[in-house]
Design an enzyme around this catalytic site. Structure first.
Site, short mmCIF file in Angstrom:
data_model
loop_
_atom_site.label_atom_id
_atom_site.label_comp_id
_atom_site.label_asym_id
_atom_site.label_seq_id
_atom_site.Cartn_x
_atom_site.Cartn_y
_atom_site.Cartn_z
N ARG A 50 0.90 -0.70 0.25
CA ARG A 50 -0.10 0.06 0.23
C ARG A 50 0.91 1.11 0.05
O ARG A 50 1.97 1.54 1.03
CB ARG A 50 -0.52 0.14 1.12
CG ARG A 50 -1.61 -0.95 1.59
CD ARG A 50 -2.10 -0.82 2.87
NE ARG A 50 -3.03 -2.74 2.98
CZ ARG A 50 -3.90 -2.12 3.99
NH1 ARG A 50 -3.90 -1.60 5.17
NH2 ARG A 50 -4.24 -3.69 4.51
N ASP A 52 0.28 5.05 1.09
CA ASP A 52 -0.46 6.27 2.05
C ASP A 52 -1.00 7.34 0.63
O ASP A 52 -0.71 7.71 -0.30
CB ASP A 52 0.03 6.58 2.60
CG ASP A 52 0.35 6.46 3.59
OD1 ASP A 52 -0.64 4.70 4.52
OD2 ASP A 52 1.32 6.51 4.65
N ARG A 209 7.61 7.94 7.21
CA ARG A 209 8.34 9.05 7.46
C ARG A 209 8.06 9.27 8.86
O ARG A 209 8.45 10.44 8.95
CB ARG A 209 6.55 9.35 6.78
CG ARG A 209 5.86 9.81 5.24
CD ARG A 209 3.90 9.09 5.08
NE ARG A 209 3.55 10.56 5.64
CZ ARG A 209 2.46 10.19 5.52
NH1 ARG A 209 1.64 9.41 5.26
NH2 ARG A 209 1.86 10.92 5.97
#
Lengths: 257, 257
Positions: A50, A52, A209
């Protein structure tokens, strides 16, 4: 039936992320809709990972099973002529039936771009995190090495995430300085950049992140190595740095055996 | 009263161009609105040149007369904190009262980016013209030299334009090959680029884009030097090449004495 491995690049600005969601347009949804049109029935695109909302990809990998026999070049052209302009299939190949884009991935490479400058570069705003402060890149790189290896990264994930295990293996991390590319070379004010690149077996939600947000604390001199070590050992999200915004993050590559 | 010279960068994607227009949001309109807020009354920003809808700038120059006395750094910060993110004042200085951004300009430098690749690069789509064909850059550069000097460029302007004179002086033109920058360096498929840079005393409407469209005809082997010469001599828009799309064009710099 052929199993097709696709390499996909996308500008994530307008999407809720790779994965299909009720809340908005996803990259997976766009790719599946277009392939479904070509195939004449619904298809599932299995993504390697995935990404974001707002995160970009140069080398996302997905596999799809198609009944229709088409030359690979024709699939690429047919898909790209129907996809929105911010998503492109950049490569495709027929792979073994058993190939699974997520389960077979051995590593993923992410890159994060921090753009430096007194004034934000209007061309980089969608593709980097603007920083007025200067960084000590060497100290960031040194601190980052503490995260390399197999660790419990519970501190470095989105608060409230639930997964079986928060242990992950980071193969490498590098912090380097680079020019912001040809377009900006005449205008020093529009800045250069710091690139943080990580390669790992897999990543928790927001992990890259949060690592970036923590290393920025080191870069500006607010934190040192002990703060990074403390955050890692604590397994407590509150001790790691802030989550860097999504627009600086790029999924560069997915590795397979 | 102080006369302020501003250097402005903008991503032109969302604008009708530099100049205020009834049909939509302009860069000039945004800059004037923000400066007017700071000044407390309406101001006029005189731009060095118009840029068309969708054309970008790294170094547009404008001057504004302000009654309020503010340090230059404070003006830059105040303006940038209010401007939309795709417009930024990158530099400012107080200049002589007589300075006029348009009348005093001695040259302008434009750059056009052609992005090569089998598949369009989704990150470059807003900032370049995608080309699947390979170019002969040397032949383009050679043909481009025929346009350097003082000429009547009537063939190389938007059809239906009316100006006093269509004579302009082109100081230089170069066609070079370049890498598409750090972000894309790992992925050859996402391509490199051809850069056409022109420096001239002034430019007619669409002039750079018609020059680019014409040189592309040379680059792909459809035209040679004689076609460029014929177009120049004819003073007839129909004999020049197609107008290249706006998203590849950047106003790089404006020169003054």
């Amino acid at each position: 039936m052929s199993n097709l491995k696709l390499k996909i690049a996308y500008d994530g600005t307008s999407y809720v992320g790779w994965q299909r969601q009720a809340t908005g347009s996803s990259v997976q949804g766009c790719v599946e809709a277009v392939l479904g049109e070509i195939e004449g029935s619904s298809v599932i695109a299995v993504g390697a990972g995935r990404t974001d909302a707002g995160v970009h990809a140069l080398g996302q990998v997905a596999n799809v099973r198609l009944r229709r026999r088409m030359a690979v070049g024709s699939v690429i052209r047919a898909v790209n002529s129907r996809l929105p302009k911010d998503i492109r299939v950049v490569d495709a190949e027929i792979v073994q039936d058993s190939f699974h884009a997520r389960f077979d991935a051995t590593a993923k490479v992410y890159r994060y771009r921090l753009i430096h400058g007194e004034v934000m570069n209007p061309f980089a705003r969608r593709y980097g995190w603007w920083q007025r402060a200067e960084f000590d890149t060497e100290r960031m790189n040194e601190a980052g090495q503490l995260l390399v290896g197999e660790h419990d990264f519970a501190s470095f994930q989105a608060a409230g995430s639930s997964t079986d295990t928060t242990v992950r293996r980071l193969f490498s991390l590098s912090v380097t300085r680079a020019q912001a590319g040809q377009l900006w070379s005449e205008d020093d004010e529009l800045g250069d950049m710091t690139i943080i690149e990580v390669r790992g077996s897999g990543f928790l939600r927001h992990m890259v992140r949060v690592i970036v947000g923590s290393l920025v604390q080191v870069g500006v001199g607010r934190w040192d190595n002990t703060d990074i070590e403390r955050a890692l050992v604590a397994c407590d999200r509150a001790l790691a740095g802030p989550t860097a915004p999504p627009q600086g993050l790029f999924l560069m590559r997915v590795d397979y055996e």
